[in-house]
Design a protein around this motif. Structure first.
Motif, mmCIF file in Angstrom:
data_model
loop_
_atom_site.group_PDB
_atom_site.id
_atom_site.type_symbol
_atom_site.label_atom_id
_atom_site.label_comp_id
_atom_site.label_asym_id
_atom_site.label_seq_id
_atom_site.Cartn_x
_atom_site.Cartn_y
_atom_site.Cartn_z
ATOM 1 N N ASP A 1 -24.245 -30.530 38.731
ATOM 2 C CA ASP A 1 -22.877 -30.571 39.261
ATOM 3 C C ASP A 1 -21.897 -30.031 38.223
ATOM 4 O OD1 ASP A 1 -23.460 -32.611 37.579
ATOM 5 O OD2 ASP A 1 -22.206 -34.107 38.595
ATOM 6 N N PRO A 2 -21.730 -28.702 38.139
ATOM 7 C CA PRO A 2 -20.777 -28.149 37.172
ATOM 8 C C PRO A 2 -19.352 -28.569 37.505
ATOM 9 C CG PRO A 2 -21.525 -26.447 38.678
ATOM 10 C CD PRO A 2 -22.362 -27.663 38.950
ATOM 11 N N GLN A 3 -18.582 -28.879 36.486
ATOM 12 C CA GLN A 3 -17.190 -29.310 36.661
ATOM 13 C C GLN A 3 -16.279 -28.107 36.423
ATOM 14 O OE1 GLN A 3 -16.758 -32.537 33.928
ATOM 15 N NE2 GLN A 3 -18.337 -33.788 34.891
ATOM 16 N N PHE A 4 -15.715 -27.590 37.510
ATOM 17 C CA PHE A 4 -14.942 -26.360 37.436
ATOM 18 C C PHE A 4 -13.529 -26.588 36.899
ATOM 19 C CE2 PHE A 4 -18.181 -25.524 40.644
ATOM 20 C CZ PHE A 4 -18.713 -24.348 40.139
ATOM 21 N N VAL A 5 -13.202 -27.853 36.552
ATOM 22 C CA VAL A 5 -11.897 -28.118 35.950
ATOM 23 C C VAL A 5 -11.807 -27.414 34.597
ATOM 24 C CG1 VAL A 5 -10.345 -29.908 35.105
ATOM 25 C CG2 VAL A 5 -11.730 -30.308 37.159
ATOM 26 N N GLY A 6 -12.859 -27.550 33.801
ATOM 27 C CA GLY A 6 -12.877 -26.904 32.497
ATOM 28 C C GLY A 6 -13.309 -25.458 32.559
ATOM 29 N N ARG A 7 -13.975 -25.073 33.631
ATOM 30 C CA ARG A 7 -14.452 -23.705 33.841
ATOM 31 C C ARG A 7 -15.230 -23.195 32.625
ATOM 32 N NH1 ARG A 7 -16.368 -21.145 38.010
ATOM 33 N NH2 ARG A 7 -16.242 -18.898 37.782
ATOM 34 N N GLN A 8 -16.257 -23.963 32.265
ATOM 35 C CA GLN A 8 -17.129 -23.571 31.179
ATOM 36 C C GLN A 8 -18.380 -22.931 31.771
ATOM 37 O OE1 GLN A 8 -16.315 -26.430 27.572
ATOM 38 N NE2 GLN A 8 -18.404 -26.584 28.197
ATOM 39 N N VAL A 9 -18.875 -21.901 31.126
ATOM 40 C CA VAL A 9 -20.026 -21.154 31.629
ATOM 41 C C VAL A 9 -21.035 -20.973 30.509
ATOM 42 C CG1 VAL A 9 -20.824 -18.998 32.666
ATOM 43 C CG2 VAL A 9 -18.605 -19.925 33.315
ATOM 44 N N ALA A 10 -22.305 -21.247 30.813
ATOM 45 C CA ALA A 10 -23.409 -20.951 29.892
ATOM 46 C C ALA A 10 -24.247 -19.852 30.526
ATOM 47 C CB ALA A 10 -24.262 -22.187 29.637
ATOM 48 N N THR A 11 -24.373 -18.728 29.854
ATOM 49 C CA THR A 11 -25.027 -17.552 30.413
ATOM 50 C C THR A 11 -26.332 -17.281 29.692
ATOM 51 O OG1 THR A 11 -22.876 -16.585 30.927
ATOM 52 C CG2 THR A 11 -24.761 -15.105 30.961
ATOM 53 N N PHE A 12 -27.417 -17.147 30.467
ATOM 54 C CA PHE A 12 -28.717 -16.708 29.953
ATOM 55 C C PHE A 12 -28.961 -15.315 30.532
ATOM 56 C CE2 PHE A 12 -28.950 -21.278 29.764
ATOM 57 C CZ PHE A 12 -29.623 -21.539 28.579
ATOM 58 N N HIS A 13 -28.839 -14.305 29.695
ATOM 59 C CA HIS A 13 -28.973 -12.921 30.148
ATOM 60 C C HIS A 13 -30.275 -12.346 29.609
ATOM 61 C CE1 HIS A 13 -27.891 -8.937 31.450
ATOM 62 N NE2 HIS A 13 -28.072 -8.476 30.215
ATOM 63 N N ASN A 14 -31.164 -11.942 30.527
ATOM 64 C CA ASN A 14 -32.445 -11.355 30.143
ATOM 65 C C ASN A 14 -32.316 -9.838 30.136
ATOM 66 O OD1 ASN A 14 -35.167 -10.820 29.691
ATOM 67 N ND2 ASN A 14 -35.662 -10.905 31.867
ATOM 68 N N GLN A 15 -32.538 -9.246 28.975
ATOM 69 C CA GLN A 15 -32.482 -7.790 28.842
ATOM 70 C C GLN A 15 -33.647 -7.342 27.971
ATOM 71 O OE1 GLN A 15 -28.763 -6.293 27.408
ATOM 72 N NE2 GLN A 15 -29.387 -4.163 27.486
ATOM 73 N N ARG A 16 -34.558 -6.589 28.581
ATOM 74 C CA ARG A 16 -35.750 -6.088 27.886
ATOM 75 C C ARG A 16 -36.566 -7.230 27.287
ATOM 76 N NH1 ARG A 16 -33.173 -0.846 24.656
ATOM 77 N NH2 ARG A 16 -31.917 -0.095 26.400
ATOM 78 N N ASP A 17 -36.674 -8.329 28.049
ATOM 79 C CA ASP A 17 -37.449 -9.516 27.661
ATOM 80 C C ASP A 17 -36.839 -10.261 26.471
ATOM 81 O OD1 ASP A 17 -39.166 -9.081 29.699
ATOM 82 O OD2 ASP A 17 -40.795 -8.267 28.501
ATOM 83 N N PHE A 18 -35.575 -10.022 26.173
ATOM 84 C CA PHE A 18 -34.840 -10.815 25.201
ATOM 85 C C PHE A 18 -33.774 -11.600 25.949
ATOM 86 C CE2 PHE A 18 -36.586 -7.485 22.555
ATOM 87 C CZ PHE A 18 -36.884 -8.125 21.361
ATOM 88 N N PHE A 19 -33.654 -12.904 25.648
ATOM 89 C CA PHE A 19 -32.654 -13.752 26.289
ATOM 90 C C PHE A 19 -31.468 -13.910 25.358
ATOM 91 C CE2 PHE A 19 -36.887 -15.792 27.134
ATOM 92 C CZ PHE A 19 -37.143 -15.054 28.271
ATOM 93 N N ILE A 20 -30.289 -13.659 25.872
ATOM 94 C CA ILE A 20 -29.060 -13.828 25.100
ATOM 95 C C ILE A 20 -28.306 -15.014 25.680
ATOM 96 C CG2 ILE A 20 -26.932 -12.734 24.329
ATOM 97 C CD1 ILE A 20 -28.331 -10.032 24.824
ATOM 98 N N LEU A 21 -28.046 -16.011 24.871
ATOM 99 C CA LEU A 21 -27.330 -17.208 25.319
ATOM 100 C C LEU A 21 -25.963 -17.243 24.662
ATOM 101 C CD1 LEU A 21 -27.039 -20.009 26.641
ATOM 102 C CD2 LEU A 21 -28.097 -20.976 24.611
ATOM 103 N N ASN A 22 -24.934 -17.440 25.473
ATOM 104 C CA ASN A 22 -23.603 -17.699 24.927
ATOM 105 C C ASN A 22 -22.843 -18.577 25.892
ATOM 106 O OD1 ASN A 22 -22.570 -15.959 26.967
ATOM 107 N ND2 ASN A 22 -22.891 -14.200 25.636
ATOM 108 N N GLY A 23 -21.816 -19.247 25.374
ATOM 109 C CA GLY A 23 -20.957 -20.097 26.186
ATOM 110 C C GLY A 23 -19.592 -19.461 26.327
ATOM 111 N N ASP A 24 -19.077 -19.358 27.549
ATOM 112 C CA ASP A 24 -17.824 -18.660 27.796
ATOM 113 C C ASP A 24 -16.841 -19.563 28.519
ATOM 114 O OD1 ASP A 24 -18.924 -16.383 26.750
ATOM 115 O OD2 ASP A 24 -19.654 -15.666 28.677
#
Length: 318
Positions: free
Chosen positions: A248-271
């Protein structure tokens, strides 16, 4: 004694020298004009490269003007070739509407989480005697993952830690390993029945090392975005990451955690909006093991074989 060259041998040598003078030198792809020591030669090469760039720029300018003149009749733009769009098709690519995939999702180790029967509770620990950068990385990682707790190893073996985690209702165990005071490995173990994934960590950037970063993350549950997990293995890894966060993401803070797969490498960042909070790091999957962590007798579903799997740059496993 002095050896006299045969006339035919002299002719052959002269021919080779003439060819070398006429042919232009073949520079490596990483060649830089500044590496040429001769000033006149360096100036000539610089002017030649500058002229070639000017030709390319002029060609693109005329092409764009031609497209504007044709309007709707202009041919579609050519898509540049990249490793991603030239990817070799994998027979294990997942179809979201496949009944077999839906059945597997309803019976796998993460089904209790996706059915709303369990809530994530994460324990983050380190290798023995962690250094300052690894400690700060664990603390910042705990601010991205809700309901995460940092405990230090204190010489305990993972086989002794796992039963204690299960008894305290932890659903995940994350172990951050380090080498030469830098985080270099991550073990992600789903509890109580696995699976366990081992990743290589690289390009770790802590919060203070980021430019134009946002404020510290709040306690709101973030929205999780998973990109490009298309194969059966990638689908399993995506579900492994998704089960780290509350549903249950809380959209009040609008925080996003992104797992991006590119060429079998995962990039994690919080936005948050367009501001990155961090930490940011890159993961490379090394192995996926059934059940909880067992380095000696564990059954592996997948193991990275670099010289076999990385031979073709356009074939990806995830």
């Amino acid at each position: 004694s002095v050896r006299v060259k045969h006339p035919r041998e002299v002719a052959i040598i002269e021919t080779k020298e003439e060819k070398m003078e006429k042919s232009e030198p073949a520079f490596p792809p990483t060649f830089s004009v500044s590496e040429i020591k001769n000033k006149q030669r360096r100036h000539l090469m610089f002017m030649k490269l500058k002229q070639e760039k000017r030709k390319v720029k002029t060609y693109k300018y005329h092409k764009e003007k031609e497209r504007e003149a044709l309007g709707d009749k202009a041919p579609p733009k050519e898509v540049p070739k990249t490793i991603e769009n030239q990817r070799v098709y994998d027979e294990t690519t997942v179809d979201p509407e496949d009944e077999e995939i839906a059945f597997d999702e309803g019976t796998d180790e993460f089904s209790a989480y996706f059915n709303g029967l369990t809530n994530p509770k994460v324990l983050i620990t380190t290798s023995d005697r962690p250094r300052g950068r690894t400690v700060r990385f664990c603390e910042q990682l705990a601010t991205v993952i809700p309901n995460a707790h940092v405990y230090y190893r204190r010489g305990l073996a993972l086989k002794r830690i796992i039963p204690q985690c299960i008894a305290r209702n932890f659903t995940y165990l994350i172990v951050i390993n380090e080498d030469r005071k830098v985080p270099n490995g991550l073990v992600l173990c789903h509890l109580p029945d696995g699976p366990t994934a081992h990743f290589k960590i690289s390009s770790v950037r802590l919060r203070k090392e980021m430019k134009r970063r946002g404020k510290d993350p709040t306690e709101h549950s973030p929205e999780v975005i998973l990109n490009n997990f298309t194969t059966r293995l990638g689908h399993s890894i995506g579900r492994l990451f998704a089960a780290l966060f509350p549903q249950d993401p809380q959209f009040v803070g609008r925080q996003v955690a992104t797992f991006h797969n590119q060429r079998d490498f995962f990039i994690l960042n919080g936005d948050v909006g367009i501001q990155e909070l961090g930490p940011r790091f890159t993961l490379k999957l090394r192995s996926l093991q059934k059940g909880t962590f067992d380095s000696k007798f564990g059954e592996y579903e997948w193991v990275l074989k670099r010289h076999e799997m990385d031979a073709c740059r356009r074939k990806f496993q995830l």
